[in-house]
Motif scaffolding. Sequence first.
Motif, PDB file in Angstrom:
ATOM      1  N   UNK A 176      55.397   8.385  53.930  1.00  0.00           N
ATOM      2  CA  UNK A 176      54.307   8.103  53.195  1.00  0.00           C
ATOM      3  C   UNK A 176      53.438   9.027  53.518  1.00  0.00           C
ATOM      4  N   UNK A 177      53.072   9.317  54.698  1.00  0.00           N
ATOM      5  CA  UNK A 177      51.779  10.163  55.122  1.00  0.00           C
ATOM      6  C   UNK A 177      52.104  11.549  54.673  1.00  0.00           C
ATOM      7  N   UNK A 178      53.303  12.264  54.907  1.00  0.00           N
ATOM      8  CA  UNK A 178      53.692  13.430  54.390  1.00  0.00           C
ATOM      9  C   UNK A 178      53.579  13.776  53.030  1.00  0.00           C
ATOM     10  N   UNK A 179      54.049  12.793  52.305  1.00  0.00           N
ATOM     11  CA  UNK A 179      54.022  13.095  50.751  1.00  0.00           C
ATOM     12  C   UNK A 179      52.417  13.045  50.404  1.00  0.00           C
ATOM     13  N   UNK A 180      51.546  12.448  50.956  1.00  0.00           N
ATOM     14  CA  UNK A 180      50.382  12.328  50.416  1.00  0.00           C
ATOM     15  C   UNK A 180      49.247  13.239  51.448  1.00  0.00           C
ATOM     16  N   UNK A 181      49.831  14.431  52.028  1.00  0.00           N
ATOM     17  CA  UNK A 181      49.051  15.045  52.912  1.00  0.00           C
ATOM     18  C   UNK A 181      48.925  16.624  51.978  1.00  0.00           C
ATOM     19  N   UNK A 182      48.954  17.361  53.013  1.00  0.00           N
ATOM     20  CA  UNK A 182      48.521  18.989  52.376  1.00  0.00           C
ATOM     21  C   UNK A 182      49.933  19.451  51.752  1.00  0.00           C
ATOM     22  N   UNK A 183      49.723  20.260  51.160  1.00  0.00           N
ATOM     23  CA  UNK A 183      50.440  21.310  50.402  1.00  0.00           C
ATOM     24  C   UNK A 183      50.641  22.532  51.277  1.00  0.00           C
ATOM     25  N   UNK A 184      51.815  22.624  52.124  1.00  0.00           N
ATOM     26  CA  UNK A 184      52.012  23.643  53.239  1.00  0.00           C
ATOM     27  C   UNK A 184      52.886  24.764  52.395  1.00  0.00           C
ATOM     28  N   UNK A 185      52.217  26.107  52.865  1.00  0.00           N
ATOM     29  CA  UNK A 185      52.945  27.327  52.496  1.00  0.00           C
ATOM     30  C   UNK A 185      54.178  27.420  53.224  1.00  0.00           C
ATOM     31  N   UNK A 186      55.556  27.197  52.674  1.00  0.00           N
ATOM     32  CA  UNK A 186      56.614  27.312  53.264  1.00  0.00           C
ATOM     33  C   UNK A 186      57.264  28.449  53.324  1.00  0.00           C
ATOM     34  N   UNK A 187      57.244  29.073  54.391  1.00  0.00           N
ATOM     35  CA  UNK A 187      57.839  30.819  54.263  1.00  0.00           C
ATOM     36  C   UNK A 187      59.297  30.811  54.297  1.00  0.00           C
ATOM     37  N   UNK A 188      60.026  29.688  54.159  1.00  0.00           N
ATOM     38  CA  UNK A 188      61.617  30.106  54.592  1.00  0.00           C
ATOM     39  C   UNK A 188      62.171  30.594  53.037  1.00  0.00           C
TER      40      UNK A 188
END
Length: 277
Positions: free
Chosen positions: A265-277
């Motif tokens: 729940x928290x991760x889905x409502x948190x930051x948008x992260x720049x995934x380098x993969x």
Amino acid sequence: MIGRLGSVLAAMLLVSATGPAQAAAAQPVPEIMAALGDSISTGFNACGWYVSCPARSWSSGDNRGVSSHYLRLSAMSGTLQKHNLTFAAPGATSADLLAQVRKAVAAKADYVTILVGAQDACVRTEQDMTPVDTYRSRIDAALAELRAGMPQARVFVASIPDLRRLWHVGKTQPLARTFWTAGRICQSMLANPTSTKRADADRRERVRARVMAYNRAAAKACAAFGSGCHSDGGAVFSFPFTLDQVSKWDYFHPNMEGQRILAQQTFEHGFTWDDPR
């Protein structure tokens, strides 16, 4: 042909208009993260009898069954691996947050999660609850300290779970009532759990209202911090958890499944992260 060209141009304009904004919104994966707050973030009672289980923390844990913020972020970038710190502590209230922030600053944590306030409300009587203005001033002071020490840090503020829902899902369970009474757990909310008297119903409503006020205060403090802070929009408070997600050792703290739900729940409502993969 003209119609097709118009569609292509419109698509190009849309990309140019939204692309940079989206890129700016995405955050680089942190190098060091820290979990701040109370026993919920230490994984208390999620693996043993009245002990913290940091490996099962929704925030900084490394147990794959929980899929914490730490594991999700470290999967994106190796820079975070083994740089998951837990400064949260069982029994901590908003009064303890500033000291935890100072530890996070000393560790150079560039991503911190905060979940604090349940222990401000879970006291012997409702009169002992932390005033909302005091709670807000403590959150403001902690965030100001973080900004001064780590200006580029990203902060995630999770809402406090709905304590009245805990009473609602557990009040008919004899074991839950026994643990709440014998352990004097969150008596402001959980005292006299089977009572239907108006005084007890009103007390539960007032405690719930205080938790909601804490959540609003924390969200406002986060907004005042700026774009470097995100709150969950009440996602944790609103989640309809069940007793299957609560530890059977106290019928209060999240068990491993509860920690997994918190992480999701928290991760889905948190930051948008720049995934380098």
